[in-house]
Design a protein around this motif. Structure first.
Motif, PDB file in Angstrom:
ATOM      1  N   LEU A   3       5.027  -9.807  -5.239  1.00 25.18           N
ATOM      2  CA  LEU A   3       3.774  -9.512  -5.938  1.00 25.18           C
ATOM      3  C   LEU A   3       4.184  -9.068  -7.339  1.00 25.18           C
ATOM      4  O   LEU A   3       5.163  -8.329  -7.493  1.00 25.18           O
ATOM      5  CB  LEU A   3       3.001  -8.398  -5.230  1.00 25.18           C
ATOM      6  N   THR A   4       3.441  -9.519  -8.324  1.00 23.36           N
ATOM      7  CA  THR A   4       3.824  -9.273  -9.716  1.00 23.36           C
ATOM      8  C   THR A   4       2.874  -8.253 -10.338  1.00 23.36           C
ATOM      9  O   THR A   4       1.657  -8.389 -10.211  1.00 23.36           O
ATOM     10  CB  THR A   4       3.766 -10.610 -10.499  1.00 23.36           C
TER      11      THR A   4
ATOM     12  N   ALA B 186      -1.057  -9.235   3.412  1.00 23.20           N
ATOM     13  CA  ALA B 186      -1.149 -10.702   3.509  1.00 23.20           C
ATOM     14  C   ALA B 186       0.246 -11.322   3.549  1.00 23.20           C
ATOM     15  O   ALA B 186       0.512 -12.241   4.332  1.00 23.20           O
ATOM     16  CB  ALA B 186      -1.966 -11.252   2.339  1.00 23.20           C
ATOM     17  N   VAL B 187       1.147 -10.810   2.704  1.00 20.03           N
ATOM     18  CA  VAL B 187       2.520 -11.337   2.700  1.00 20.03           C
ATOM     19  C   VAL B 187       3.162 -11.103   4.062  1.00 20.03           C
ATOM     20  O   VAL B 187       3.815 -11.980   4.633  1.00 20.03           O
ATOM     21  CB  VAL B 187       3.357 -10.677   1.566  1.00 20.03           C
ATOM     22  N   LYS B 188       2.942  -9.897   4.608  1.00 19.75           N
ATOM     23  CA  LYS B 188       3.522  -9.566   5.911  1.00 19.75           C
ATOM     24  C   LYS B 188       2.993 -10.524   6.985  1.00 19.75           C
ATOM     25  O   LYS B 188       3.735 -11.017   7.819  1.00 19.75           O
ATOM     26  CB  LYS B 188       3.140  -8.114   6.229  1.00 19.75           C
ATOM     27  N   ARG B 189       1.693 -10.798   6.917  1.00 16.93           N
ATOM     28  CA  ARG B 189       1.091 -11.669   7.928  1.00 16.93           C
ATOM     29  C   ARG B 189       1.690 -13.086   7.884  1.00 16.93           C
ATOM     30  O   ARG B 189       2.009 -13.668   8.889  1.00 16.93           O
ATOM     31  CB  ARG B 189      -0.424 -11.758   7.711  1.00 16.93           C
TER      32      ARG B 189
ATOM     33  N   PRO C 118       6.933  -7.798   0.480  1.00 11.80           N
ATOM     34  CA  PRO C 118       7.203  -8.543  -0.769  1.00 11.80           C
ATOM     35  C   PRO C 118       8.062  -7.734  -1.729  1.00 11.80           C
ATOM     36  O   PRO C 118       8.045  -6.505  -1.700  1.00 11.80           O
ATOM     37  CB  PRO C 118       5.796  -8.716  -1.362  1.00 11.80           C
ATOM     38  N   ASP C 119       8.786  -8.434  -2.590  1.00 10.92           N
ATOM     39  CA  ASP C 119       9.394  -7.785  -3.758  1.00 10.92           C
ATOM     40  C   ASP C 119       8.260  -7.380  -4.688  1.00 10.92           C
ATOM     41  O   ASP C 119       7.297  -8.148  -4.862  1.00 10.92           O
ATOM     42  CB  ASP C 119      10.250  -8.806  -4.535  1.00 10.92           C
ATOM     43  N   MET C 120       8.381  -6.227  -5.308  1.00 11.11           N
ATOM     44  CA  MET C 120       7.410  -5.839  -6.340  1.00 11.11           C
ATOM     45  C   MET C 120       8.102  -6.106  -7.681  1.00 11.11           C
ATOM     46  O   MET C 120       9.072  -5.428  -8.023  1.00 11.11           O
ATOM     47  CB  MET C 120       7.030  -4.364  -6.207  1.00 11.11           C
ATOM     48  N   ILE C 121       7.618  -7.104  -8.393  1.00 12.30           N
ATOM     49  CA  ILE C 121       8.358  -7.550  -9.591  1.00 12.30           C
ATOM     50  C   ILE C 121       7.456  -7.607 -10.832  1.00 12.30           C
ATOM     51  O   ILE C 121       6.228  -7.574 -10.733  1.00 12.30           O
ATOM     52  CB  ILE C 121       8.991  -8.946  -9.376  1.00 12.30           C
ATOM     53  N   ARG C 122       8.114  -7.703 -11.982  1.00 11.92           N
ATOM     54  CA  ARG C 122       7.391  -8.023 -13.212  1.00 11.92           C
ATOM     55  C   ARG C 122       7.798  -9.438 -13.618  1.00 11.92           C
ATOM     56  O   ARG C 122       8.665 -10.038 -13.014  1.00 11.92           O
ATOM     57  CB  ARG C 122       7.723  -6.995 -14.305  1.00 11.92           C
TER      58      ARG C 122
END
Ligand SMILES: CC(C)C[C@H](N)C(=O)NCC(=O)O
Length: 547
Positions: free
Chosen positions: A222-223, A416-419, A425-429
């Motif tokens: 997720l960005t 949602a990513v887990k499902r 998710p990675d938390m990214i910029r």
């Protein structure tokens, strides 16, 4: 009759949902060939927004997008956002923006998906292994210009809605779309449209979702931030025409030599930006950020191999990620007017224009950067005591964007990513720029999330751009799951949009013009786009302050 406890009812409902989710997943799997065919049709349109000779294709692309959404029963509008002025003074119609709306239930949450269907240039002779506008699948990767950036993600959103419709499952939220055709060149005209539609199309939108970026690795992400982009042209003009370098070389002061000289003052070999004020404007890296970056799994060797380089600017992960996402950088893109064909033409070009950009970060302001760069280059040029003429123009002035990762939208995103992928998710910029992201934030005050589905090695803007069939399909499932998760956000946990709107009502036309004058559309007269759109700005009397 005995009433069931509420918890039992909720549990039963979640089972029904899980059951239906499986149906939706099956639907996606069994329709994958249609999805690929839809992508093939879209990729075949050369909707290059940077090449004005391709404008008819871009208009066709917007029509095709509108037709697709219309065929699904959406309430679709093609919004006229005016014209752009070309450097030669000619006016050219901007591609219309497609807005669409699916169901409108006042009791439901409303999300607005933003995407774009214009692309960067793509030519076989640039080194593509396959025809850029002919979708070609090799080992599960679908190659073609605009696949990952941003046609497949837009289609994945459309297919997510379509899947609910096909199975007669009511959409859990109201879904709106804003699809534009100028993102790759700075989203000309879109800021003004967002302002104009704040109190109409955007009024009941609770959240904005953007899927125009990629993962960092094989792990979904997720960005929460993008860098901005100040894009410049530095033009130097000398003789009235190109000259023979044997006949005139040594007698004239060459524009190209001047240009290379001043370009060399922008950045040091070790990546230090030399323009005063730029590095000073950047917030220092916090301990929390350091820890976040340190915790991200990122294989530097793999990154090097992917790029085909032997060395990177930084050899530790934290510095590398920080310089990819949250520090500014200078890139030099090309020189117009320079000899670039094969062969040995011996010419002194009379006029050359370098294109370079500065990706800026939240503490920086494009207008300030414009002044800093212009003054710096003018001073560097003056030191050369050249009789040639220098003209510096900022062609794009797109701002950076940063979100709060504690926002409920990100909680829902993680679920949602887990499902779908069964991982966190990675938390990214993101180091790139989505010009309208900050405009949405400033003008509407709504929560925004970026939910990428592109792979880390998709090669956006490069030769052989691709998206994998896996990412395309799992991405569609992710969007299906996300619509459900967003519908589960309790009303009480939503930021109070009414409160935000009250805060935003006290600004007048002055505010509107102040905003627009900073936006891409009006930044530079005689540059890319200078003319206001023809549409009416209905809501200008209550233009918002930045919350
Ligand atoms: C990775 C980017 C955010 C993707 C985006 N579509 C883009 O390319 N924007 C223009 C840019 O130059 O960053």
């Amino acid at each position: 009759m005995k009433l069931l406890p509420l918890s039992c009812v909720l549990h039963a409902l979640s089972i029904v949902h899980a059951f239906r989710y499986d149906h939706l997943v099956e639907h996606v799997n069994s329709h994958q060939d249609q999805y690929v065919q839809a992508l093939r049709e879209w990729v075949s349109v050369e909707s290059d927004s940077s090449d004005v000779s391709k404008r008819a294709e871009l208009h066709r692309m917007m029509e095709m997008t509108a037709d697709k959404l219309r065929a699904m029963g959406g309430n679709v509008t093609l919004v006229d956002i005016g014209e752009q002025q070309l450097p030669n003074g000619e006016m050219l119609a901007l591609p219309k923006v497609v807005t669409a709306q699916f169901i409108s239930d006042p009791l439901k949450t409303t999300v607005c998906v933003y995407g774009h269907v214009d692309v960067q240039p793509g030519k076989l002779e640039d080194g593509w292994a396959t025809e850029p506008y002919n979708l070609t699948e090799i080992n599960g990767n679908m190659h073609g210009r605009g696949t990952s950036d941003n046609k497949a993600p837009v289609l994945a959103w459309i297919h997510a809605v379509e899947a609910y419709q096909a199975l007669n499952i009511e959409l859990p939220v109201n879904v709106k779309f804003i699809i534009e055709g100028m993102e790759e060149t700075g989203s000309n005209g879109l800021d003004a449209m967002v302002v104009a539609q704040r109190d109409t199309f955007l009024l009941d939108v609770d959240y904005i979702i953007i899927s125009d970026c990629g993962w960092l690795s094989l792990r979904p992400a997720l960005t929460y931030g993008t860098r901005g982009n100040c894009y410049f042209s530095a033009e130097i003009e000398g003789a009235k025409q190109d000259l023979h370098s044997g006949v005139y070389g040594g007698t004239v002061i060459e524009p190209m030599t001047d240009l290379i000289g001043i370009l060399d003052t922008l950045i040091s070999p070790s990546g230090k930006i030399l323009i005063p004020g730029i590095r000073e404007a950047v917030d220092p890296l916090t301990d929390e950020e350091w820890k976040t970056y340190q915790d991200i799994e990122f294989d530097m060797e793999n990154y090097k191999n992917k790029l085909g380089v032997t060395e990177l600017m930084y050899n530790n992960k934290v510095d590398l990620l920080a310089h990819m996402w949250r520090y500014p950088t200078v890139s030099i893109h090309g020189i117009e007017g320079a000899f670039s064909a094969p062969g040995t033409k011996t010419v002194i070009p009379a006029k050359v224009a370098a294109k370079f950009s500065i990706r800026q970060v939240p503490s920086m302001d494009p207008e300030v950067v414009k002044k800093q760069v212009t003054e710096y280059l003018e001073a560097a040029f003056a030191r050369r005591k050249s009789p040639n003429k220098l003209k510096v123009t900022m062609m794009i002035g797109a701002k950076p964007w940063l979100a709060n990762t504690q926002h409920v939208l990100y909680e829902a995103g993680k679920k949602a990513v887990k499902r779908v992928f069964n991982v966190e998710p990675d938390m990214i910029r993101e180091g790139g720029t989505i010009p309208v992201a900050r405009t949405f934030q400033d003008v509407t005050g709504k929560g925004i999330i970026m939910m990428p589905i592109g792979g880390f090695d998709d090669g956006m803007h490069s030769q052989n751009e691709k998206i994998s069939r896996y990412n395309y399909l799992e991405g569609t499932k992710l969007f299906i799951a996300y619509l459900h998760e967003v519908s589960q956000i309790q009303k009480s946990r939503r930021p109070d949009s009414q409160h935000q709107l009250t805060l935003l009502t006290h600004v007048d036309m002055v505010g509107l013009h102040a905003f627009l004058s900073q936006s891409t559309l009006f930044v530079e007269k005689g540059a890319v786009c200078t003319r206001p759109p023809r549409m009416t700005v209905e809501s200008s009397a209550s233009f918002p302050a930045v919350p």
